[in-house]
Scaffold this active site. Structure first.
Site, PDB file in Angstrom:
ATOM      1  CB  SER A 156      40.410  45.302  50.910  1.00 23.99           C
ATOM      2  OG  SER A 156      41.082  44.396  50.077  1.00 23.99           O
ATOM      3  CE  LYS A 207      49.524  50.294  29.213  1.00 23.13           C
ATOM      4  NZ  LYS A 207      49.289  48.871  29.217  1.00 23.13           N
ATOM      5  CG  MET A 252      41.807  44.999  38.352  1.00 22.54           C
ATOM      6  SD  MET A 252      42.763  43.631  39.021  1.00 22.54           S
ATOM      7  CE  MET A 252      42.181  42.317  37.980  1.00 22.54           C
ATOM      8  CG  HIS A 293      48.986  37.767  41.228  1.00 18.37           C
ATOM      9  ND1 HIS A 293      48.060  38.340  40.368  1.00 18.37           N
ATOM     10  CD2 HIS A 293      48.915  36.435  41.018  1.00 18.37           C
ATOM     11  CE1 HIS A 293      47.476  37.386  39.664  1.00 18.37           C
ATOM     12  NE2 HIS A 293      47.981  36.217  40.046  1.00 18.37           N
TER      13      HIS A 293
END
Length: 189
Positions: A13, A65, A90, A109
């Site tokens: 969104s 990672k 996330m 946030h």
């Protein structure tokens, strides 16, 4: 005009709000890439509808990672990305991306940081009985929602607020505040 990549993990969104702000002239930027760590996330459908290239891979499909972020970095290079905008992404950003985009990566946030960092900030605020919450836009560092704050806007939590109603209030602020703050940032640099 800045070439930006939007990183998202969910419905997208805020990605859509950024696209709308670009279309109506409130944000001078070019979204050149959407990056998602969830290949089935709805944000990818939004990118397809907007004809925005996307890169969607799961971190767990990589040996480390560092390897995951090197692959993302390669994609960012291919699309000449100058700035990264986290919009519901996330995952914690690692040193590979942080070093490459130091001072050129922001996050939004759904709380008034430093209160309620991490996942489910809206649920955390309700559970704590907070009287207000809001939205924070901050630069990204190695911590979870700990980077220098750029802008905040607060909203009252009403007694009758549910997680869904509060989330709706927060989204309304996010979708206006993020494009406005990004536009100021991009016009300064």
């Amino acid at each position: 005009m800045k070439n930006i990549a939007v990183f998202a993990s969910g419905s997208g969104s805020n990605f859509q709000a950024i696209m709308e702000a670009i279309k109506d002239g409130r944000l001078k930027a070019n979204v050149a890439l959407l990056v998602s760590d969830q290949p089935s996330a709805y944000c990818i459908e939004r990118a397809k509808q907007e004809n925005i290239p996307y890169f969607a891979v799961r971190a767990k499909d990589y040996p480390s990672k560092v390897d995951y972020e090197k692959d993302i970095l390669e994609q960012l290079g291919k699309h000449n990305i100058e700035f990264i905008v986290l919009a519901g992404y996330m995952r914690l950003i690692g040193s590979t991306l942080l070093q490459a985009f130091e001072g050129r990566m922001v996050n939004i946030h759904p709380s008034l940081l430093p209160a309620f960092p991490g996942k489910d900030a809206i649920g955390q605020a309700l559970e704590a009985g907070a009287e207000k919450t809001g939205v924070t836009i901050h630069f990204v560092d190695a911590g979870m929602d700990t980077g220098p704050i750029i802008s905040q806007e607060s909203i009252n939590i009403d007694q009758e607020d549910t997680k869904e109603s509060l989330q709706e209030k927060v989204h309304k602020i996010e979708h206006q505040l993020y494009p406005a703050v990004l536009n100021k940032l991009f016009n300064q640099s």
